[in-house]
Design a protein around this motif. Sequence first.
Motif, mmCIF file in Angstrom:
data_model
loop_
_atom_site.group_PDB
_atom_site.id
_atom_site.type_symbol
_atom_site.label_atom_id
_atom_site.label_comp_id
_atom_site.label_asym_id
_atom_site.label_seq_id
_atom_site.Cartn_x
_atom_site.Cartn_y
_atom_site.Cartn_z
ATOM 1 N N PRO A 1 -25.950 -44.648 58.483
ATOM 2 C CA PRO A 1 -25.514 -45.960 58.419
ATOM 3 C C PRO A 1 -25.184 -46.827 57.124
ATOM 4 O O PRO A 1 -24.282 -47.224 56.764
ATOM 5 C CB PRO A 1 -26.380 -46.627 58.988
ATOM 6 C CG PRO A 1 -27.037 -45.623 60.219
ATOM 7 C CD PRO A 1 -27.112 -44.591 59.193
ATOM 8 N N GLN A 2 -26.191 -46.377 55.956
ATOM 9 C CA GLN A 2 -26.164 -46.724 54.642
ATOM 10 C C GLN A 2 -24.882 -46.197 53.913
ATOM 11 O O GLN A 2 -24.065 -46.963 53.217
ATOM 12 C CB GLN A 2 -27.534 -46.494 54.074
ATOM 13 C CG GLN A 2 -27.313 -47.082 52.556
ATOM 14 C CD GLN A 2 -27.211 -48.532 52.342
ATOM 15 O OE1 GLN A 2 -28.279 -49.290 52.478
ATOM 16 N NE2 GLN A 2 -26.025 -49.196 52.302
ATOM 17 N N MET A 3 -24.813 -44.867 53.961
ATOM 18 C CA MET A 3 -23.574 -44.257 53.405
ATOM 19 C C MET A 3 -22.180 -44.861 54.241
ATOM 20 O O MET A 3 -21.394 -44.901 53.240
ATOM 21 C CB MET A 3 -23.584 -42.839 53.768
ATOM 22 C CG MET A 3 -24.865 -41.969 52.909
ATOM 23 S SD MET A 3 -24.643 -40.339 52.779
ATOM 24 C CE MET A 3 -25.296 -39.903 54.392
ATOM 25 N N HIS B 1 -22.501 -44.476 44.586
ATOM 26 C CA HIS B 1 -24.008 -44.772 44.611
ATOM 27 C C HIS B 1 -24.587 -43.292 44.346
ATOM 28 O O HIS B 1 -25.777 -43.274 44.578
ATOM 29 C CB HIS B 1 -24.147 -45.015 45.974
ATOM 30 C CG HIS B 1 -23.539 -46.557 46.159
ATOM 31 N ND1 HIS B 1 -24.568 -47.706 45.992
ATOM 32 C CD2 HIS B 1 -22.309 -46.946 46.882
ATOM 33 C CE1 HIS B 1 -23.796 -48.678 46.288
ATOM 34 N NE2 HIS B 1 -22.302 -48.358 46.898
ATOM 35 N N PHE B 2 -23.926 -42.217 44.082
ATOM 36 C CA PHE B 2 -24.353 -40.815 43.759
ATOM 37 C C PHE B 2 -24.412 -40.651 42.206
ATOM 38 O O PHE B 2 -24.847 -41.516 41.659
ATOM 39 C CB PHE B 2 -23.567 -39.813 44.583
ATOM 40 C CG PHE B 2 -23.664 -39.832 45.943
ATOM 41 C CD1 PHE B 2 -23.761 -40.996 47.056
ATOM 42 C CD2 PHE B 2 -23.828 -38.970 46.704
ATOM 43 C CE1 PHE B 2 -23.989 -40.989 48.198
ATOM 44 C CE2 PHE B 2 -24.192 -38.472 47.957
ATOM 45 C CZ PHE B 2 -24.171 -39.858 48.852
ATOM 46 N N SER C 1 -20.291 -35.629 42.390
ATOM 47 C CA SER C 1 -20.031 -35.514 43.898
ATOM 48 C C SER C 1 -18.664 -36.221 43.958
ATOM 49 O O SER C 1 -18.321 -37.341 43.288
ATOM 50 C CB SER C 1 -21.069 -36.283 44.762
ATOM 51 O OG SER C 1 -22.311 -35.630 44.558
ATOM 52 N N ARG C 2 -17.783 -35.752 44.586
ATOM 53 C CA ARG C 2 -16.437 -36.374 44.856
ATOM 54 C C ARG C 2 -15.699 -35.669 46.035
ATOM 55 O O ARG C 2 -16.100 -34.567 46.559
ATOM 56 C CB ARG C 2 -15.641 -35.584 43.559
ATOM 57 C CG ARG C 2 -15.229 -34.328 43.238
ATOM 58 C CD ARG C 2 -14.724 -33.765 42.111
ATOM 59 N NE ARG C 2 -14.100 -32.621 41.974
ATOM 60 C CZ ARG C 2 -15.085 -31.417 41.542
ATOM 61 N NH1 ARG C 2 -16.203 -31.698 41.468
ATOM 62 N NH2 ARG C 2 -14.442 -30.206 41.497
ATOM 63 N N LEU D 1 -29.776 -35.418 46.824
ATOM 64 C CA LEU D 1 -30.939 -35.134 46.391
ATOM 65 C C LEU D 1 -32.199 -35.917 46.732
ATOM 66 O O LEU D 1 -33.264 -35.625 46.760
ATOM 67 C CB LEU D 1 -30.813 -35.133 44.812
ATOM 68 C CG LEU D 1 -29.824 -34.082 44.133
ATOM 69 C CD1 LEU D 1 -29.606 -34.523 42.709
ATOM 70 C CD2 LEU D 1 -30.508 -32.682 44.421
ATOM 71 N N GLU D 2 -31.835 -37.182 47.215
ATOM 72 C CA GLU D 2 -32.474 -38.128 47.765
ATOM 73 C C GLU D 2 -32.179 -38.396 49.182
ATOM 74 O O GLU D 2 -30.880 -38.696 49.380
ATOM 75 C CB GLU D 2 -32.564 -39.380 46.842
ATOM 76 C CG GLU D 2 -32.933 -39.228 45.596
ATOM 77 C CD GLU D 2 -34.398 -38.747 45.101
ATOM 78 O OE1 GLU D 2 -35.166 -38.623 46.056
ATOM 79 O OE2 GLU D 2 -34.562 -38.045 44.202
#
Length: 520
Positions: A58-60, A144-145, A149-150, A52-53
Amino acid sequence: MRRRTFRPVWQAIALICLVLPLCGTAAAPGFDVARAGAVWGAALAFIAPRTLEPLSIPQMAVWGLSGITALDPDLTVQEQSGTLLLYGPNRVLFAIAAPPPTDTAAWGTTCAALAGHAFTASPALMRAGTEGVIRSFFDELFNHFDPYSRYEAPREADEDRAMRLGHAGLGLTLGREGRKILIARVAPSGPADQAGMAPGMAVLAIDGIPTANQHLTALQARLSGTLGTSISLTVRPPNSLAQTISLTRGLVPTQSVFGTMDKGIAVIRVTGFDRDTGEQFAASLAGLMAMAPPPKGIIIDLRGNRGGVLRQSVLSVDTLLSHGTIVRTIGRDPAANHLFRAEGADLAHGLPVIVLVDGATASAAEVFSAALSDNDRAVVIGSATLGKGLVQSVTNLPGGGELYVTWSRMIAPRGWPLQGLGVFPQVCVSQGTNGLDQQIAALESGHDMLAKPLAETRAARAPMPLAEILALRDSCPATVGANGYFTAATTLIDHPTAYHAALIRPLLAASAAGTSPHGT
């Protein structure tokens, strides 16, 4: 005496990588580096365009690698100046250059190489095994979501797919009447149903072996088998000759819709929205409407319904709504944006419809409730629902796992968000018996005591502060197991004035005109 010199950390790391084989991608004993890399790379490729955002790969990846720390607090992963570092107590255990920021496959491979070195250094990771490390990566990433989400491991994914798609068989349930073996139930759309089998038929033989004197459990087990295999049944319909029918085992949709008549009212229970729910709902509704005498109203029970496939909810609404918006979905990925509109016909021909909900009613079941309520096609009775207004996109991962990633928000026909807010009912059962009795009495007089909170919830727009959401929901708190549902539903069906007063459109019109909910 020679003077000692100290290099910066990054220079020391570079020297280590040149001299020692720490920066290679060799598999750690017991850890499947190739599998982890393939799974994580495919996952990052799927997630990146759909969140959604916007989030960088790299961050994920770094978020996911913190799953190593979750399993073993003595190990940490950091990214510094384009290098991924695996730290143990007071030292660097492994360093590897970060891949290009958009190369998801390389990031999967790199993360797996780092996890493989962590695996060799940590008994905790060894105990978790490859699957445990893979899962921990996703657990930390999705922290962080959002809550929905899974990741599902292969075995869990197989079970979920079986629930969504159905199981292999004939869709036939056997029963016993004296010494006779009879067909007790036929699942809609299953192989037996398509072959014309019906409850009440006697089953004389299975693959030529007589059913007489055999245990019912053993006979039922013989009907199951591998998808696509054949079986023959010798059956005798009532007052007819025996015949042998060859059937091919196929996917039998999970039965999610159950209809019955109760004191002249059609009652349809929907336990979830699975692959075939829309068809089952239409068949159940049509069957009840064809009864003599026809029903005087319809009660649809969605209590405890956790949702499921959005499309199946839309198809079910389509059998009661001839026009109007059903739901709108909005996401960052253009493919997530949809406007679902009614395109069918009202199979109930305008009969009053009551939808029962509770605090466990969620997702696609909330879409169903909101669509009928907002379009004045039903009155919702119950409590505030769960408030799951996010849609997940699903993909299969290498090795058989599945990934669910939230990619859109659901907006009700009148523009209010389902996420967090949920569906606010037109008749509330969570205020106790006295409160419910007062509401029904007011509705019978043509007034709605919940006019103000109903108008406020329908006027709500995203984004909403949590405090505002909670304040609106407090007017009819979420509950499970309250009493009075069917009494209230029957009263509204039997009293057109009360039913009309509970509909959204007249209520909102009165609110806009400044009319008091009590008529004063």
